[in-house]
Write a protein that holds these residues in place. Structure first.
Motif, PDB file in Angstrom:
ATOM      1  N   VAL A 104       1.002  -1.107   0.014  1.00 26.11           N
ATOM      2  CA  VAL A 104      -0.001  -0.088   0.002  1.00 26.11           C
ATOM      3  C   VAL A 104       0.904   1.253  -0.104  1.00 26.11           C
ATOM      4  O   VAL A 104       1.792   1.116   0.716  1.00 26.11           O
ATOM      5  CB  VAL A 104      -0.742   0.204   1.269  1.00 26.11           C
ATOM      6  N   GLN A 105       0.460   2.274  -0.826  1.00 24.52           N
ATOM      7  CA  GLN A 105       1.206   3.532  -0.791  1.00 24.52           C
ATOM      8  C   GLN A 105       0.391   4.590  -0.163  1.00 24.52           C
ATOM      9  O   GLN A 105      -0.928   4.465  -0.389  1.00 24.52           O
ATOM     10  CB  GLN A 105       1.554   3.950  -2.432  1.00 24.52           C
ATOM     11  N   ILE A 106       0.915   5.246   0.856  1.00 28.14           N
ATOM     12  CA  ILE A 106       0.049   6.397   1.458  1.00 28.14           C
ATOM     13  C   ILE A 106       0.446   7.934   0.488  1.00 28.14           C
ATOM     14  O   ILE A 106       1.306   8.134   0.422  1.00 28.14           O
ATOM     15  CB  ILE A 106       0.644   6.614   2.912  1.00 28.14           C
ATOM     16  N   VAL A 107      -0.808   8.344   0.103  1.00 30.47           N
ATOM     17  CA  VAL A 107      -0.849   9.451  -0.666  1.00 30.47           C
ATOM     18  C   VAL A 107      -1.099  10.709   0.219  1.00 30.47           C
ATOM     19  O   VAL A 107      -2.058  10.688   1.283  1.00 30.47           O
ATOM     20  CB  VAL A 107      -1.946   9.386  -1.796  1.00 30.47           C
ATOM     21  N   GLY A 108      -0.380  11.944  -0.063  1.00 31.03           N
ATOM     22  CA  GLY A 108      -0.649  12.957   0.519  1.00 31.03           C
ATOM     23  C   GLY A 108       0.725  13.395   1.227  1.00 31.03           C
ATOM     24  O   GLY A 108       1.765  12.639   1.463  1.00 31.03           O
ATOM     25  N   GLU A 109       0.493  14.856   1.748  1.00 30.40           N
ATOM     26  CA  GLU A 109       1.723  15.252   2.382  1.00 30.40           C
ATOM     27  C   GLU A 109       1.441  14.998   3.847  1.00 30.40           C
ATOM     28  O   GLU A 109       0.651  14.943   4.460  1.00 30.40           O
ATOM     29  CB  GLU A 109       1.633  16.796   2.314  1.00 30.40           C
ATOM     30  N   ARG A 110       2.664  14.977   4.569  1.00 32.62           N
ATOM     31  CA  ARG A 110       2.882  14.748   6.190  1.00 32.62           C
ATOM     32  C   ARG A 110       2.343  16.070   6.799  1.00 32.62           C
ATOM     33  O   ARG A 110       2.628  17.145   6.469  1.00 32.62           O
ATOM     34  CB  ARG A 110       4.336  14.453   6.574  1.00 32.62           C
ATOM     35  N   VAL A 111       1.595  15.957   7.955  1.00 32.93           N
ATOM     36  CA  VAL A 111       1.152  17.115   8.526  1.00 32.93           C
ATOM     37  C   VAL A 111       2.231  17.671   9.261  1.00 32.93           C
ATOM     38  O   VAL A 111       3.216  16.859   9.911  1.00 32.93           O
ATOM     39  CB  VAL A 111      -0.213  16.897   9.371  1.00 32.93           C
ATOM     40  N   SER A 112       2.132  19.046   9.544  1.00 33.06           N
ATOM     41  CA  SER A 112       3.012  19.793  10.439  1.00 33.06           C
ATOM     42  C   SER A 112       2.160  20.170  11.724  1.00 33.06           C
ATOM     43  O   SER A 112       1.124  20.512  11.486  1.00 33.06           O
ATOM     44  CB  SER A 112       3.786  20.860   9.928  1.00 33.06           C
ATOM     45  N   PRO A 113       3.039  20.389  12.822  1.00 32.77           N
ATOM     46  CA  PRO A 113       2.263  20.978  14.011  1.00 32.77           C
ATOM     47  C   PRO A 113       1.591  22.556  13.573  1.00 32.77           C
ATOM     48  O   PRO A 113       2.213  23.243  12.786  1.00 32.77           O
ATOM     49  CB  PRO A 113       3.251  21.393  14.855  1.00 32.77           C
ATOM     50  N   GLY A 114       0.362  22.559  14.058  1.00 31.57           N
ATOM     51  CA  GLY A 114      -0.297  23.770  13.622  1.00 31.57           C
ATOM     52  C   GLY A 114      -1.379  23.467  12.235  1.00 31.57           C
ATOM     53  O   GLY A 114      -2.310  24.631  12.166  1.00 31.57           O
ATOM     54  N   ASP A 115      -1.221  22.365  11.754  1.00 34.58           N
ATOM     55  CA  ASP A 115      -1.930  22.250  10.461  1.00 34.58           C
ATOM     56  C   ASP A 115      -3.566  21.682  10.961  1.00 34.58           C
ATOM     57  O   ASP A 115      -3.444  21.039  12.014  1.00 34.58           O
ATOM     58  CB  ASP A 115      -1.475  21.105   9.841  1.00 34.58           C
ATOM     59  N   ALA A 116      -4.400  22.241  10.323  1.00 38.00           N
ATOM     60  CA  ALA A 116      -5.960  21.493  10.594  1.00 38.00           C
ATOM     61  C   ALA A 116      -6.162  20.560   9.466  1.00 38.00           C
ATOM     62  O   ALA A 116      -5.934  20.575   8.616  1.00 38.00           O
ATOM     63  CB  ALA A 116      -6.771  22.744  10.213  1.00 38.00           C
ATOM     64  N   ILE A 117      -6.633  19.457  10.320  1.00 41.60           N
ATOM     65  CA  ILE A 117      -6.734  18.104   9.619  1.00 41.60           C
ATOM     66  C   ILE A 117      -8.293  18.070   9.162  1.00 41.60           C
ATOM     67  O   ILE A 117      -8.627  17.220   8.579  1.00 41.60           O
ATOM     68  CB  ILE A 117      -6.328  17.032   9.952  1.00 41.60           C
ATOM     69  N   VAL A 118      -9.143  18.847   9.916  1.00 42.42           N
ATOM     70  CA  VAL A 118     -10.665  18.950   9.462  1.00 42.42           C
ATOM     71  C   VAL A 118     -11.237  20.276   9.788  1.00 42.42           C
ATOM     72  O   VAL A 118     -10.284  21.204   9.985  1.00 42.42           O
ATOM     73  CB  VAL A 118     -11.434  17.911  10.663  1.00 42.42           C
ATOM     74  N   ASP A 119     -12.276  20.633   9.031  1.00 43.33           N
ATOM     75  CA  ASP A 119     -12.956  21.828   9.168  1.00 43.33           C
ATOM     76  C   ASP A 119     -13.302  22.391  10.523  1.00 43.33           C
ATOM     77  O   ASP A 119     -14.593  21.894  10.882  1.00 43.33           O
ATOM     78  CB  ASP A 119     -13.984  21.831   8.079  1.00 43.33           C
ATOM     79  N   TYR A 120     -12.462  22.877  11.218  1.00 47.29           N
ATOM     80  CA  TYR A 120     -13.142  23.270  12.415  1.00 47.29           C
ATOM     81  C   TYR A 120     -14.090  24.519  12.488  1.00 47.29           C
ATOM     82  O   TYR A 120     -14.604  25.090  13.506  1.00 47.29           O
ATOM     83  CB  TYR A 120     -11.920  23.735  13.397  1.00 47.29           C
ATOM     84  N   GLU A 121     -14.083  25.138  11.330  1.00 44.04           N
ATOM     85  CA  GLU A 121     -14.894  26.538  11.168  1.00 44.04           C
ATOM     86  C   GLU A 121     -16.514  26.065  10.906  1.00 44.04           C
ATOM     87  O   GLU A 121     -17.208  27.088  11.017  1.00 44.04           O
ATOM     88  CB  GLU A 121     -14.442  27.390   9.808  1.00 44.04           C
ATOM     89  N   ASP A 122     -16.682  25.214  10.496  1.00 41.29           N
ATOM     90  CA  ASP A 122     -18.044  24.462  10.113  1.00 41.29           C
ATOM     91  C   ASP A 122     -18.993  24.110  11.461  1.00 41.29           C
ATOM     92  O   ASP A 122     -18.757  23.185  11.710  1.00 41.29           O
ATOM     93  CB  ASP A 122     -18.174  23.473   9.158  1.00 41.29           C
ATOM     94  N   LYS A 123     -19.777  25.132  11.924  1.00 37.41           N
ATOM     95  CA  LYS A 123     -20.457  24.820  12.866  1.00 37.41           C
ATOM     96  C   LYS A 123     -22.035  24.785  12.431  1.00 37.41           C
ATOM     97  O   LYS A 123     -22.652  25.593  11.794  1.00 37.41           O
ATOM     98  CB  LYS A 123     -20.596  26.127  13.789  1.00 37.41           C
ATOM     99  N   VAL A 124     -22.762  23.513  12.583  1.00 39.17           N
ATOM    100  CA  VAL A 124     -24.104  23.212  12.150  1.00 39.17           C
ATOM    101  C   VAL A 124     -25.300  23.889  13.088  1.00 39.17           C
ATOM    102  O   VAL A 124     -26.017  24.494  12.516  1.00 39.17           O
ATOM    103  CB  VAL A 124     -24.071  21.674  12.155  1.00 39.17           C
TER     104      VAL A 124
END
Length: 161
Positions: free
Chosen positions: A2-22
């Motif tokens: 299996v190959q992992i696709v994508g960039e490695r995250v860095s401290p401070g990166d957001a990995i989900v949308d924290y701004e979307d409040k329902v």
């Protein structure tokens, strides 16, 4: 392989949308109350701490908020916690329950702890409870629930063993 696709995250990166409040940001109306009942073993999972954080948030929304500790939950109010001495935090987070209850009470929240479970089950005296925690009769646990019902309060209950 299996190959992992994508960039490695860095401290401070957001990995989900924290701004979307329902849902709307609900604030308490004048006189609204909330009761958080906890029958949960401290340090056996995240339930007790998450409920304390939720109770603090509810309190900050303007509800007259009470935490009722019973069964093993009464241990969360222990003032004799620490190592090697009382108040010493042997590892980060070891006094998380005490710190969060202190924050909650300092912001106007009320904490009640059952005398029966403290004394009979765990040998904890009232004097061993954190300052600001009100010891209650075991019959008060049900009456607090009935009071909440009559008041039309928000009620959250957690039972774990």
């Amino acid at each position: 392989m299996v190959q992992i696709v994508g960039e490695r995250v860095s401290p401070g990166d957001a990995i989900v949308d924290y701004e979307d409040k329902v849902f709307d940001d609900i604030q308490a109306e004048t006189g609204e109350k909330a009761y958080i009942f906890m029958h949960t073993v401290p340090f056996e999972g995240s339930v007790g701490l998450v409920n304390m954080l939720t109770a603090t948030r509810v309190n900050r929304k303007g509800f007259d908020t009470s935490i009722v500790l019973f069964g093993p939950g009464s241990l969360m109010a222990s003032a004799s916690r620490g190592f090697p001495k009382v108040g010493d935090e042997a590892f980060p987070g070891a006094l998380g329950y005490n710190k969060q209850l202190t924050t909650f009470m300092n912001e106007g929240g009320k904490v009640y702890a059952c005398r029966f479970s403290a004394a009979m089950l765990y040998g904890m005296r009232e004097v061993d409870m954190m300052e600001g925690v009100k010891p209650i009769n075991p019959l008060d646990v049900l009456d607090a629930q009935l009071t909440a019902r009559r008041e039309g309060a928000l009620v959250m209950q957690t039972w774990t063993v």
